[in-house]
Design a protein around this motif. Sequence first.
Motif, PDB file in Angstrom:
ATOM      1  N   SER A   1       0.847  -1.193   0.000  1.00 10.58           N
ATOM      2  CA  SER A   1       0.000   0.000   0.000  1.00 10.58           C
ATOM      3  C   SER A   1       0.882   1.243   0.000  1.00 10.58           C
ATOM      4  CB  SER A   1      -0.875  -0.024   1.263  1.00 10.58           C
ATOM      5  OG  SER A   1      -0.932   1.230   1.863  1.00 10.58           O
ATOM      6  N   GLY A   2       0.368   2.286  -0.598  1.00 11.90           N
ATOM      7  CA  GLY A   2       1.117   3.539  -0.626  1.00 11.90           C
ATOM      8  C   GLY A   2       1.290   4.162   0.738  1.00 11.90           C
ATOM      9  N   ALA A   3       0.507   3.723   1.709  1.00 11.14           N
ATOM     10  CA  ALA A   3       0.600   4.332   3.046  1.00 11.14           C
ATOM     11  C   ALA A   3       1.625   3.620   3.926  1.00 11.14           C
ATOM     12  CB  ALA A   3      -0.767   4.314   3.729  1.00 11.14           C
ATOM     13  N   ARG A   4       2.288   2.583   3.370  1.00  4.29           N
ATOM     14  CA  ARG A   4       3.320   1.899   4.174  1.00  4.29           C
ATOM     15  C   ARG A   4       4.396   2.916   4.542  1.00  4.29           C
ATOM     16  NH1 ARG A   4       4.814  -4.221   3.060  1.00  4.29           N
ATOM     17  NH2 ARG A   4       6.236  -4.522   4.812  1.00  4.29           N
ATOM     18  N   SER A   5       4.882   2.884   5.785  1.00  6.05           N
ATOM     19  CA  SER A   5       5.771   3.993   6.161  1.00  6.05           C
ATOM     20  C   SER A   5       7.166   3.575   6.612  1.00  6.05           C
ATOM     21  CB  SER A   5       5.086   4.876   7.213  1.00  6.05           C
ATOM     22  OG  SER A   5       5.099   4.288   8.465  1.00  6.05           O
ATOM     23  N   TYR A   6       7.306   2.818   7.697  1.00  5.48           N
ATOM     24  CA  TYR A   6       8.649   2.569   8.249  1.00  5.48           C
ATOM     25  C   TYR A   6       9.583   1.918   7.230  1.00  5.48           C
ATOM     26  CZ  TYR A   6       6.744   3.583  12.891  1.00  5.48           C
ATOM     27  OH  TYR A   6       6.165   4.207  13.962  1.00  5.48           O
ATOM     28  N   SER A   7       9.018   1.032   6.411  1.00  2.00           N
ATOM     29  CA  SER A   7       9.866   0.260   5.506  1.00  2.00           C
ATOM     30  C   SER A   7      10.453   1.117   4.383  1.00  2.00           C
ATOM     31  CB  SER A   7       9.056  -0.877   4.875  1.00  2.00           C
ATOM     32  OG  SER A   7       7.981  -0.320   4.155  1.00  2.00           O
TER      33      SER A   7
ATOM     34  N   ILE B   1      14.217  -6.892   4.209  1.00  2.00           N
ATOM     35  CA  ILE B   1      13.184  -7.887   4.535  1.00  2.00           C
ATOM     36  C   ILE B   1      13.752  -8.728   5.662  1.00  2.00           C
ATOM     37  CG2 ILE B   1      11.860  -9.856   3.689  1.00  2.00           C
ATOM     38  CD1 ILE B   1      11.918  -8.514   0.925  1.00  2.00           C
ATOM     39  N   PHE B   2      13.095  -8.695   6.805  1.00  2.00           N
ATOM     40  CA  PHE B   2      13.614  -9.384   7.985  1.00  2.00           C
ATOM     41  C   PHE B   2      13.011 -10.770   8.094  1.00  2.00           C
ATOM     42  CE2 PHE B   2      14.040  -4.833   8.947  1.00  2.00           C
ATOM     43  CZ  PHE B   2      15.400  -4.795   9.216  1.00  2.00           C
ATOM     44  N   SER B   3      13.828 -11.689   8.592  1.00  2.00           N
ATOM     45  CA  SER B   3      13.298 -13.045   8.682  1.00  2.00           C
ATOM     46  C   SER B   3      13.257 -13.587  10.104  1.00  2.00           C
ATOM     47  CB  SER B   3      14.098 -13.997   7.795  1.00  2.00           C
ATOM     48  OG  SER B   3      15.464 -13.818   8.025  1.00  2.00           O
ATOM     49  N   ARG B   4      14.068 -13.062  11.002  1.00  2.00           N
ATOM     50  CA  ARG B   4      13.981 -13.545  12.376  1.00  2.00           C
ATOM     51  C   ARG B   4      14.568 -12.510  13.326  1.00  2.00           C
ATOM     52  NH1 ARG B   4      18.523 -16.075  14.543  1.00  2.00           N
ATOM     53  NH2 ARG B   4      20.307 -15.908  13.147  1.00  2.00           N
ATOM     54  N   ALA B   5      14.376 -12.780  14.627  1.00  2.00           N
ATOM     55  CA  ALA B   5      14.832 -11.805  15.618  1.00  2.00           C
ATOM     56  C   ALA B   5      15.131 -12.515  16.935  1.00  2.00           C
ATOM     57  CB  ALA B   5      13.746 -10.763  15.844  1.00  2.00           C
ATOM     58  N   GLU B   6      16.058 -11.953  17.670  1.00  2.00           N
ATOM     59  CA  GLU B   6      16.369 -12.497  18.996  1.00  2.00           C
ATOM     60  C   GLU B   6      16.957 -11.386  19.853  1.00  2.00           C
ATOM     61  OE1 GLU B   6      19.354 -15.517  19.065  1.00  2.00           O
ATOM     62  OE2 GLU B   6      18.743 -16.217  21.043  1.00  2.00           O
ATOM     63  N   GLY B   7      16.427 -11.227  21.055  1.00  2.00           N
ATOM     64  CA  GLY B   7      16.942 -10.202  21.958  1.00  2.00           C
ATOM     65  C   GLY B   7      16.849  -8.815  21.336  1.00  2.00           C
ATOM     66  N   CYS B   8      17.987  -8.117  21.308  1.00  2.00           N
ATOM     67  CA  CYS B   8      17.998  -6.756  20.733  1.00  2.00           C
ATOM     68  C   CYS B   8      18.193  -6.775  19.236  1.00  2.00           C
ATOM     69  CB  CYS B   8      19.170  -5.956  21.313  1.00  2.00           C
ATOM     70  SG  CYS B   8      19.012  -5.642  23.032  1.00  2.00           S
ATOM     71  N   HIS B   9      18.221  -7.946  18.619  1.00  2.00           N
ATOM     72  CA  HIS B   9      18.652  -8.006  17.222  1.00  2.00           C
ATOM     73  C   HIS B   9      17.594  -8.529  16.258  1.00  2.00           C
ATOM     74  CE1 HIS B   9      22.538  -7.928  19.446  1.00  2.00           C
ATOM     75  NE2 HIS B   9      22.769  -7.029  18.518  1.00  2.00           N
TER      76      HIS B   9
ATOM     77  N   ASP C   1      18.131  -9.937   8.757  1.00  2.00           N
ATOM     78  CA  ASP C   1      17.433  -9.870   7.466  1.00  2.00           C
ATOM     79  C   ASP C   1      17.582 -11.211   6.745  1.00  2.00           C
ATOM     80  OD1 ASP C   1      19.839  -9.903   6.040  1.00  2.00           O
ATOM     81  OD2 ASP C   1      19.814  -7.769   5.596  1.00  2.00           O
ATOM     82  N   ARG C   2      16.932 -11.321   5.601  1.00  2.00           N
ATOM     83  CA  ARG C   2      16.887 -12.633   4.938  1.00  2.00           C
ATOM     84  C   ARG C   2      18.244 -13.044   4.381  1.00  2.00           C
ATOM     85  NH1 ARG C   2      13.193 -12.012  -0.433  1.00  2.00           N
ATOM     86  NH2 ARG C   2      11.638 -12.651   1.056  1.00  2.00           N
ATOM     87  N   ASN C   3      19.209 -12.126   4.361  1.00  2.00           N
ATOM     88  CA  ASN C   3      20.573 -12.520   3.979  1.00  2.00           C
ATOM     89  C   ASN C   3      21.416 -12.883   5.189  1.00  2.00           C
ATOM     90  OD1 ASN C   3      20.000 -11.830   1.261  1.00  2.00           O
ATOM     91  ND2 ASN C   3      20.251  -9.677   1.828  1.00  2.00           N
ATOM     92  N   GLY C   4      20.782 -12.889   6.355  1.00  2.00           N
ATOM     93  CA  GLY C   4      21.492 -13.272   7.577  1.00  2.00           C
ATOM     94  C   GLY C   4      22.200 -12.104   8.248  1.00  2.00           C
ATOM     95  N   LYS C   5      22.083 -10.897   7.694  1.00  2.00           N
ATOM     96  CA  LYS C   5      22.761  -9.749   8.325  1.00  2.00           C
ATOM     97  C   LYS C   5      22.030  -9.364   9.617  1.00  2.00           C
ATOM     98  CE  LYS C   5      24.597  -5.173   7.770  1.00  2.00           C
ATOM     99  NZ  LYS C   5      24.719  -3.939   7.141  1.00  2.00           N
ATOM    100  N   LYS C   6      22.846  -9.040  10.620  1.00  2.00           N
ATOM    101  CA  LYS C   6      22.313  -8.750  11.957  1.00  2.00           C
ATOM    102  C   LYS C   6      22.182  -7.243  12.152  1.00  2.00           C
ATOM    103  CE  LYS C   6      24.044  -9.808  16.626  1.00  2.00           C
ATOM    104  NZ  LYS C   6      25.105 -10.521  17.328  1.00  2.00           N
ATOM    105  N   TYR C   7      21.074  -6.815  12.752  1.00  2.00           N
ATOM    106  CA  TYR C   7      20.840  -5.387  13.025  1.00  2.00           C
ATOM    107  C   TYR C   7      20.485  -5.206  14.495  1.00  2.00           C
ATOM    108  CZ  TYR C   7      20.394  -4.990   7.994  1.00  2.00           C
ATOM    109  OH  TYR C   7      20.631  -5.040   6.645  1.00  2.00           O
TER     110      TYR C   7
END
Length: 439
Positions: free
Chosen positions: A10-16, A22-30, A33-39
Motif C-alpha cells: 500500500s502507498g501508506a506503508r511507512s517505516y519500511s 526484509i527481515f526473517s527472524r529476531a532475537e533479543g535486541c537483534h 534480514d533474509r541474507n542473515g545480516k544482523k541489526y
Amino acid sequence: MQHEKFSWESGARSYSRSVPQIFSRAEGCHLYDRNGKKYLDFLCGAGTLLLGHNHPAIVSAIQGVSQPIMNNLDLRTEAEEKFANTLLPLLPFSCKTDEIRLHFCGPTGGDAVEAALKLAVIKTGRRGVFAFSGSYHGMGQGALSVSSSHHYRDVGLRVQADVTFLPYPYPYRFPEPYNTEAAATQFCLAHLEMLLEDDHSGVSLPAAIIIEPMQGEGGNIPAPPEFLKKLRAMCDKHGIVLILDEIQSGLGRCGEWFGCSGIVEPDIVCISKGIGGGFPMALIAFKQDMNVWHPADHIGTFRGQQYAMTAGQALLATIQNENLLANVKARHQQMSAALRDIAKDTALIGQVRGRGLYMGIEVDKNFENPGMVAKSIKVEMLARGIVMECGGRQGAVLRVLCPLNITSDIAQTFLEALHESIKTVEQNLPSAKTMAKAA
Ligand SMILES: Cc1ncc(COP(=O)(O)O)c(C=O)c1O
C-alpha cells in the motif's frame, strides 16, 4: 544497494521506506534480514518490545499454554485474572487495588484513547477536550481529533470535533523569552488558566484534558513535573477528567512504571504498546468513581487476547524479577552523559533530552532542513547495522526506543555508531553553515 519491494504494498506503508530490508527472524535486541545480516533494533516496534525480541520468559509463558482460548470477547478467563492481578499494584493510583477498574479495549492504543475520551464525556456530561501541540494519540477519528500533526489530520480527519489545542512545554523550540523549562511551563499554564477561568475565553469547560506525560511522536519531550502537577490541580478545580496517555511512556520506559509515577495521578490512564509482551493489547485503567458507563458502552471483538494477557503477565513479572527499572536508570545515566558529550563534539545536535530509555536527540533547529540531517544520520546508522527512527517536529529528532534490558555493552555499541554516523554526516555536509538558516 537495491532492495526488494513487495508488489502488493500500500502507498501508506511507512517505516519500511527508510528501512527497506526484509527481515526473517529476531532475537533479543537483534533483527536478522533474509541474507542473515544482523541489526541492532533501537526501534523495537516503536517501543513495544520492552524485553526485546523473543525473551525466554515470554516464549515459555506462551508455550506453556495448552489448549489456549484463542478469543473470548470479554468472557472472563484465568489468563485475564492472572494478568490483572499482576498489573493492578503497578498502576499509578494511590487507592487500594480493589478500587481500580480495568477496561480492555480493541487491540490498538488508539482504541484505548477512544474509550478514555468516551468515558470522560459520559462522566462529565460535557463534550469538549483539551489536547496539546505535539500530541499523538492514534488514527481513529476520536484519537486523531486530539492528535496535532497537520499531516495526519489533513489526510484523514472527517469530523471537526470539539477539541482545543494548547501549547505543550517544549522550551527547545519555544521563542524567547519562553525557551527555558521554567518560562515555557509558566507560559503554558497561564494560557490554560486563562482559557478555563476567563468568562470571555470563548472556550467551554472541557470533559477532559488528554496529555502524554512524555510526548513520543512529538519528539520525545518530557513534560516538566511542575506542569503536570498544576494541570492536575486545574482539572480538580474545574471537574475535568485528566487522561494520561501512557501508551508509549508507560511500563518502565521512563525508568518508573509510568511516566507520571511519583508526579501525578490520572483519572484515566491509557496503556498499550508493550503491555501485551509483543502481542496486541490495549486497555484503560481508572478509579471506581469513574466507572459510570453502562454495559456495551465500549465494545469490540478483539478485547480478550489471551496470548497477550499471558505474555503481558510474563513481561510485568520479568521487569520486576530482573529489576529492569534500575537497569533503565543506569543505562539512562550512561547514555545521556555520552550523548551530551557527542553533542558537544558536533554542530549538528541541538539538544539531548528525555527520561529512562526514552531519549530524544534533536538536530539543531537552525538548520534549513533539520529533518534531512536527522534522516542522513539514520541512514548512516542503518549502514552500521542499527535500526532507529526519527520523529518530532520536521522529523528532526532521533528517537531512542530500545528494549529495557539492554546491557551497557549494547548501549556502548549504539553510542559509538551514533558518534561515527554524526561525524560522517557532518563531514559530508557542504558545510554546517550553508545548511544553517541563521549562521
Ligand atoms: C502516546 C501514543 N498514544 C497512542 C498511540 C496509538 O497507538 P496504536 O498505534 O497502537 O493505535 C501511540 C502510537 O504510537 C502513542 O505513541
